[in-house]
Design a protein around this motif. Structure first.
Motif, PDB file in Angstrom:
ATOM      1  N   LEU A  60       0.466   2.143  -7.217  1.00  0.00           N
ATOM      2  CA  LEU A  60       0.367   2.040  -5.762  1.00  0.00           C
ATOM      3  C   LEU A  60       1.474   2.912  -5.188  1.00  0.00           C
ATOM      4  CD1 LEU A  60      -1.135   0.496  -3.456  1.00  0.00           C
ATOM      5  CD2 LEU A  60       0.794  -1.103  -3.482  1.00  0.00           C
ATOM      6  N   ARG A  61       1.113   3.861  -4.334  1.00  0.00           N
ATOM      7  CA  ARG A  61       2.073   4.783  -3.749  1.00  0.00           C
ATOM      8  C   ARG A  61       2.348   4.451  -2.283  1.00  0.00           C
ATOM      9  NH1 ARG A  61      -0.128   9.222  -6.568  1.00  0.00           N
ATOM     10  NH2 ARG A  61       1.074   9.679  -8.452  1.00  0.00           N
ATOM     11  N   ILE A  62       3.445   4.995  -1.784  1.00  0.00           N
ATOM     12  CA  ILE A  62       3.792   4.786  -0.374  1.00  0.00           C
ATOM     13  C   ILE A  62       2.646   5.225   0.532  1.00  0.00           C
ATOM     14  CG2 ILE A  62       5.294   5.581   1.504  1.00  0.00           C
ATOM     15  CD1 ILE A  62       6.673   3.577  -0.292  1.00  0.00           C
ATOM     16  N   GLY A  63       2.009   6.346   0.186  1.00  0.00           N
ATOM     17  CA  GLY A  63       0.910   6.852   1.002  1.00  0.00           C
ATOM     18  C   GLY A  63      -0.302   5.946   1.022  1.00  0.00           C
ATOM     19  N   ASP A  64      -0.411   5.020   0.061  1.00  0.00           N
ATOM     20  CA  ASP A  64      -1.539   4.092   0.033  1.00  0.00           C
ATOM     21  C   ASP A  64      -1.375   2.950   1.027  1.00  0.00           C
ATOM     22  OD1 ASP A  64      -2.782   5.462  -2.091  1.00  0.00           O
ATOM     23  OD2 ASP A  64      -1.528   4.410  -3.561  1.00  0.00           O
TER      24      ASP A  64
ATOM     25  N   LEU B  97       0.535   7.798 -19.206  1.00  0.00           N
ATOM     26  CA  LEU B  97       1.472   8.337 -18.228  1.00  0.00           C
ATOM     27  C   LEU B  97       2.065   7.222 -17.369  1.00  0.00           C
ATOM     28  CD1 LEU B  97       2.837  10.759 -16.937  1.00  0.00           C
ATOM     29  CD2 LEU B  97       0.841  11.006 -15.435  1.00  0.00           C
ATOM     30  N   GLY B  98       1.232   6.230 -17.021  1.00  0.00           N
ATOM     31  CA  GLY B  98       1.719   5.111 -16.218  1.00  0.00           C
ATOM     32  C   GLY B  98       2.820   4.333 -16.915  1.00  0.00           C
ATOM     33  N   ILE B  99       2.663   4.126 -18.218  1.00  0.00           N
ATOM     34  CA  ILE B  99       3.684   3.398 -18.976  1.00  0.00           C
ATOM     35  C   ILE B  99       4.979   4.199 -19.021  1.00  0.00           C
ATOM     36  CG2 ILE B  99       4.313   2.487 -21.248  1.00  0.00           C
ATOM     37  CD1 ILE B  99       1.301   1.986 -21.719  1.00  0.00           C
ATOM     38  N   ILE B 100       4.871   5.483 -19.342  1.00  0.00           N
ATOM     39  CA  ILE B 100       6.069   6.333 -19.399  1.00  0.00           C
ATOM     40  C   ILE B 100       6.754   6.369 -18.047  1.00  0.00           C
ATOM     41  CG2 ILE B 100       6.839   8.726 -19.633  1.00  0.00           C
ATOM     42  CD1 ILE B 100       4.703   9.093 -21.797  1.00  0.00           C
ATOM     43  N   ASN B 101       5.975   6.543 -16.977  1.00  0.00           N
ATOM     44  CA  ASN B 101       6.541   6.608 -15.630  1.00  0.00           C
ATOM     45  C   ASN B 101       7.245   5.307 -15.259  1.00  0.00           C
ATOM     46  OD1 ASN B 101       6.689   8.047 -12.945  1.00  0.00           O
ATOM     47  ND2 ASN B 101       5.556   6.241 -12.308  1.00  0.00           N
ATOM     48  N   MET B 102       6.656   4.174 -15.583  1.00  0.00           N
ATOM     49  CA  MET B 102       7.262   2.880 -15.273  1.00  0.00           C
ATOM     50  C   MET B 102       8.598   2.708 -15.997  1.00  0.00           C
ATOM     51  SD  MET B 102       5.736  -0.969 -15.844  1.00  0.00           S
ATOM     52  CE  MET B 102       5.678  -0.778 -17.630  1.00  0.00           C
TER      53      MET B 102
ATOM     54  N   THR C 299       8.183  10.276  -0.125  1.00  0.00           N
ATOM     55  CA  THR C 299       6.963  11.035   0.160  1.00  0.00           C
ATOM     56  C   THR C 299       5.768  10.117  -0.049  1.00  0.00           C
ATOM     57  OG1 THR C 299       6.592  11.778  -2.116  1.00  0.00           O
ATOM     58  CG2 THR C 299       8.102  13.095  -0.759  1.00  0.00           C
ATOM     59  N   ASP C 300       4.582  10.627   0.243  1.00  0.00           N
ATOM     60  CA  ASP C 300       3.372   9.826   0.066  1.00  0.00           C
ATOM     61  C   ASP C 300       3.155   9.427  -1.394  1.00  0.00           C
ATOM     62  OD1 ASP C 300       2.809   9.876   2.725  1.00  0.00           O
ATOM     63  OD2 ASP C 300       1.237  11.404   2.600  1.00  0.00           O
ATOM     64  N   THR C 301       3.709  10.205  -2.331  1.00  0.00           N
ATOM     65  CA  THR C 301       3.495   9.918  -3.760  1.00  0.00           C
ATOM     66  C   THR C 301       4.611   9.077  -4.379  1.00  0.00           C
ATOM     67  OG1 THR C 301       4.563  12.004  -4.384  1.00  0.00           O
ATOM     68  CG2 THR C 301       2.155  12.026  -4.098  1.00  0.00           C
ATOM     69  N   THR C 302       5.582   8.645  -3.577  1.00  0.00           N
ATOM     70  CA  THR C 302       6.640   7.764  -4.085  1.00  0.00           C
ATOM     71  C   THR C 302       6.037   6.433  -4.534  1.00  0.00           C
ATOM     72  OG1 THR C 302       8.301   8.761  -2.640  1.00  0.00           O
ATOM     73  CG2 THR C 302       8.772   6.557  -3.507  1.00  0.00           C
ATOM     74  N   THR C 303       6.453   5.942  -5.667  1.00  0.00           N
ATOM     75  CA  THR C 303       5.913   4.698  -6.213  1.00  0.00           C
ATOM     76  C   THR C 303       6.316   3.499  -5.369  1.00  0.00           C
ATOM     77  OG1 THR C 303       6.098   5.619  -8.441  1.00  0.00           O
ATOM     78  CG2 THR C 303       5.774   3.241  -8.264  1.00  0.00           C
ATOM     79  N   ALA C 304       5.340   2.734  -4.962  1.00  0.00           N
ATOM     80  CA  ALA C 304       5.589   1.450  -4.302  1.00  0.00           C
ATOM     81  C   ALA C 304       5.491   0.312  -5.323  1.00  0.00           C
ATOM     82  CB  ALA C 304       4.599   1.227  -3.167  1.00  0.00           C
TER      83      ALA C 304
END
Length: 282
Positions: A169-173, A206-211, A184-189
């Motif tokens: 879920l991103r800020i832009g969502d 990618l989601g696991i690595i990013n988290m 930015t809109d792609t910042t993780t919420a």
């Protein structure tokens, strides 16, 4: 002539080893080495023998051996008759991070199975600040359960073609036409807060690595701010994952920090051990 100091970082089943030579009046780094084995004693002895062979060294060249790491407690006698000293791991993390980065002071984040945070300053004893259980163990454990994979290199490769659009879920969502300073809109919420049925294994990897990296990054930022510094040096095995550079570069821009991943970053702790003063004799 005994002019080589060896550092060994002993894990449960992996060992890192490095050497420093004092020849010619200058301290030179001898190529680091990483080996795997079924137990820490086998790993340490095997790494030592392989290191000597690959670098054309003999036992008579070694002045002393400095040992650190969780598995170092299993080493209870000298290696091949050489004097060995056990170095406290957090001290090794701090010294290694400063050496690799060339900084006078920094927060060193050692990304291993979990993550340890150490404040280091030249001329002072490194100070362990705490850490987080988020690290390589999290990455491997979740990937094994969700993807049926438990090899970091394979997970890393899978993630290269992944997208976070169907994962986070991103800020832009949740916020439209509104600016939050630094975001930015792609910042993780919310990590995994928008996971779709259409997300495939590449996206999940990618989601696991990013988290994992975002969590480590934020904990590191809080610790660095508490010390009044901006420099955060990333070391440990996980720091060499391909996606790390991009994720931490984003955090640099968002929070005006200076995350860096130096050359030989995965060998930070063992380099610090080799540089340390002698402590407990084995």
């Amino acid at each position: 002539m005994k002019d080589v100091i060896i550092g060994i970082d002993v894990g449960g089943s992996t060992t890192k080893i490095v050497g420093f030579s004092e020849r010619g009046g200058e301290r030179g780094l001898i190529s680091p080495l990483f080996v795997r084995a079924t137990d820490p004693v086998t790993s340490a002895f095997g790494a030592f023998g392989k290191f000597l062979d690959e670098n054309g060294l003999a036992l008579c060249d070694i002045e002393r051996v400095m040992i650190t790491g969780a598995g170092s407690s299993f080493i209870t006698k000298p290696l091949y008759g050489l004097p060995c000293y056990r170095i406290e791991e957090f001290k090794a993390i701090g010294l290694g991070g400063l050496y690799l980065s060339g900084l006078d002071s920094a927060l060193i984040a050692s990304l291993g199975t979990g993550t340890a945070l150490v404040y280091a300053e030249k001329g002072c004893e490194p100070r362990h600040l705490g850490g987080t259980g988020m690290g390589g163990g999290t990455l491997v454990g979740l990937s094994k359960k969700l993807l049926g994979m438990d090899t970091v290199a394979h997970i890393e490769e899978l993630a290269k073609s992944g997208s976070l659009d169907k994962i986070d879920l991103r800020i832009g969502d949740i916020i439209k036409n509104d600016n939050i300073p630094g975001f930015t809109d792609t910042t993780t919420a919310s990590n995994f807060g928008n996971i779709s049925d259409l997300a495939d294994s590449h996206d999940i990897a990618l989601g696991i690595i990013n988290m994992v990296f975002e969590t480590i990054g934020m904990v590191s930022i809080f610790a660095a701010r508490g010390c009044g510094i901006r420099d955060i040096v990333l070391t440990g095995n996980l720091s060499s994952v391909a996606q790390a550079e991009g994720i931490f570069a984003t955090l640099n821009r968002m929070f005006d920090m200076n995350f860096s991943i130096p050359e030989h970053s995965r060998f930070g702790t063992v380099i610090g051990a080799a540089l340390a003063e002698c402590e407990e004799r084995i």
